[in-house]
Design an enzyme around this catalytic site. Sequence first.
Site, PDB file in Angstrom:
ATOM      1  N   LYS A 105      -4.540  -6.970   3.554  1.00  0.00           N
ATOM      2  CA  LYS A 105      -4.351  -5.500   2.512  1.00  0.00           C
ATOM      3  C   LYS A 105      -6.185  -5.333   2.947  1.00  0.00           C
ATOM      4  CE  LYS A 105      -3.560  -2.556  -0.005  1.00  0.00           C
ATOM      5  NZ  LYS A 105      -3.949  -1.963  -1.424  1.00  0.00           N
ATOM      6  N   GLU A 149      -9.737   2.350   4.384  1.00  0.00           N
ATOM      7  CA  GLU A 149      -9.663   3.663   3.198  1.00  0.00           C
ATOM      8  C   GLU A 149     -11.201   4.334   3.051  1.00  0.00           C
ATOM      9  OE1 GLU A 149      -6.136   2.628   0.546  1.00  0.00           O
ATOM     10  OE2 GLU A 149      -7.643   3.217  -1.020  1.00  0.00           O
ATOM     11  N   SER A 195       1.324  -0.814   0.098  1.00  0.00           N
ATOM     12  CA  SER A 195       0.269   0.141  -0.256  1.00  0.00           C
ATOM     13  C   SER A 195       1.272   0.987   0.368  1.00  0.00           C
ATOM     14  CB  SER A 195      -0.502   0.606   1.294  1.00  0.00           C
ATOM     15  OG  SER A 195      -1.453   0.961   1.165  1.00  0.00           O
ATOM     16  N   HIS A 214      -7.621  -3.335   5.035  1.00  0.00           N
ATOM     17  CA  HIS A 214      -6.287  -1.857   5.188  1.00  0.00           C
ATOM     18  C   HIS A 214      -7.486  -1.153   4.017  1.00  0.00           C
ATOM     19  CE1 HIS A 214      -4.561   1.265   2.140  1.00  0.00           C
ATOM     20  NE2 HIS A 214      -3.702   1.213   3.806  1.00  0.00           N
ATOM     21  N   ASN A 215      -8.104  -1.636   2.985  1.00  0.00           N
ATOM     22  CA  ASN A 215      -8.653  -0.629   2.178  1.00  0.00           C
ATOM     23  C   ASN A 215     -10.003  -0.602   1.969  1.00  0.00           C
ATOM     24  OD1 ASN A 215      -6.428  -1.419   0.326  1.00  0.00           O
ATOM     25  ND2 ASN A 215      -7.729  -2.052  -1.606  1.00  0.00           N
TER      26      ASN A 215
HETATM   27  C1  6PG Z   1      -2.936   1.323  -1.569  1.00  0.00           C
HETATM   28  C2  6PG Z   1      -5.147   1.294  -1.712  1.00  0.00           C
HETATM   29  C3  6PG Z   1      -4.618   1.693  -3.096  1.00  0.00           C
HETATM   30  C4  6PG Z   1      -6.090   1.408  -4.176  1.00  0.00           C
HETATM   31  C5  6PG Z   1      -6.414   2.669  -4.516  1.00  0.00           C
HETATM   32  C6  6PG Z   1      -7.964   1.843  -5.254  1.00  0.00           C
HETATM   33  O1  6PG Z   1      -2.927   1.030  -0.392  1.00  0.00           O
HETATM   34  O2  6PG Z   1      -2.373   1.916  -1.998  1.00  0.00           O
HETATM   35  O3  6PG Z   1      -5.291   1.482  -1.624  1.00  0.00           O
HETATM   36  O4  6PG Z   1      -4.437  -0.228  -3.034  1.00  0.00           O
HETATM   37  O5  6PG Z   1      -6.262   0.698  -5.286  1.00  0.00           O
HETATM   38  O6  6PG Z   1      -6.790   2.928  -3.310  1.00  0.00           O
HETATM   39  O7  6PG Z   1      -9.154   1.431  -4.847  1.00  0.00           O
HETATM   40  P1  6PG Z   1     -10.201   1.568  -5.202  1.00  0.00           P
HETATM   41  O8  6PG Z   1     -10.184   2.261  -6.685  1.00  0.00           O
HETATM   42  O9  6PG Z   1     -11.438   0.830  -4.702  1.00  0.00           O
HETATM   43  O10 6PG Z   1     -10.769   3.335  -4.407  1.00  0.00           O
END
Ligand code: 6PG
Length: 483
Positions: A185, A192, A130, A188-189
């Site tokens: 991960k 996010e 990430s 994590h997302n």
């Molecule tokens: C990271 C991000 C990455 C992710 C983008 C887009 O940890 O660097 O989580 O892995 O792909 O943020 O995610 P979305 O297109 O689902 O918003």
Amino acid sequence: MQQKGDIAVVGLAVMGQNLILNMNDHGFTVVAYNRTTSKVDEFLNGNAKGTNIIGAYSIKDMLSKLKKPRKVMLMVKAGEVVDQFIDSLIPQLDQGDVIIDGGNSNFADTERRVKTLKKKGIYFIGTGVSGGEEGARFGPSMMPGGMMEAWPTIKPIFKAIAAKTPNGEACCEWVGSGGAGHFVKMVHNGIEYGDMQLICEAYQFMKDLLELDNEHLSAIFTNWNQTELNSYLIEITANILKFQDKEGYVIDRILDTAGQKGTGKWTGINALDLGIPLTLIAESVFARCISAQKNTRLQAERFYGKKAYPHTPISSALLHDLQQSLLFAKIISYAQGYMLMQEASQTYNWILNYGDIALMWREGCIIRSIFLEKIKAAFDRSPQLQNLLFDDYFKSLVQKALPSVRRIVAKGIETGIAMPALTSALSFFDGFTTARLPANLLQAQRDYFGAHTYERLDKAYGQFFHTDWIGSNSNVSSSGYNV
Ligand code: 6PG
């Protein structure tokens, strides 16, 4: 003779290129390969010029340029492409060689790949990476899992290139077996998604209700970044809001429909599968879905009439309430994310280390923040902590924030500002902290229409009862199964 490579990276899109450059900076010799081989030359003559990076023009060529055991890291699109590369690598690899998948793969695919490759004596690691382009180049957060036997051979590379905490610890630790790395991960997302949605709700509250302009909004986020909310996402929000090109503020020209690549959705699906109330992340995914229905929303606004938000003057008390609401909801979201990881750890037989996970997320990744230090401290104090909400530090923050949260949620509901993530955080908390919920009635309804039976407060749990609600004199109850 050319020196042999320590590791090969397949896939020269921006993440792959930047990881290679990062490895090169740390003294590793990297072999770079891409299916469209013109990209290899472009890279060697471009960003990789003057480095020790070695180009490869076929899989065979790539493998011949590597030290043994060979380590091949895939930085390609998640899904079928990963399987295609694995299939073409297998016949050319020896026992003990390692394949690493650094994409955003679904953890179930990683579980499957670990099993398949284990039978062939080839090691497989699925690692979360990430931090976007910049993270890959200067220090990502890395979450490796899979076959632990391969960890010692890749550990020096991963630890060297990963982001470092202010104390110098690498934001990379062994996560667990099977798909554990990609699972963490994925969570994590999901987190996010939640953090981003909460920020967006606060933005809309201040923009539409308080009628603040972009400069003012940016200044407030900058200010919040000096508080417990200090994080990468708050920081970039402040930058985004004040960013202007020759046509003015870019933010005001961006279409309000959110995209998504699926990791938030997977987190929600997994939570439903495991029976974990991951409400905030799920609402954040659905908020993106509502946003994507732009035409329907335009039609609905015309149909029901445009909302007229009541004039609401800005005050430091209101801004304080909003800041506290973000903090509260963030605590709930992380508590829910950790509940999911705790359940998954049991279900899939991983032994996740929750403090280490917070450490891995402390720097380098998209959700990096000071807040994660507090989560690490909570699990360090009590490794068996059942729930983040049972930690004294988080309890004190929650108790302090609650009156503010109730005022902000009430304001949003009263005025028509949709705040699904924040509202769901409060609803979750209110349910979570209520010993007696109305599910007694729900159980009665199930028993009434379907003889699904219920347990009783005054009897030992585990015994099931059925009432003949309509005097049918039937004592047949439905066969029991639970999801
Ligand atoms: C990271 C991000 C990455 C992710 C983008 C887009 O940890 O660097 O989580 O892995 O792909 O943020 O995610 P979305 O297109 O689902 O918003």
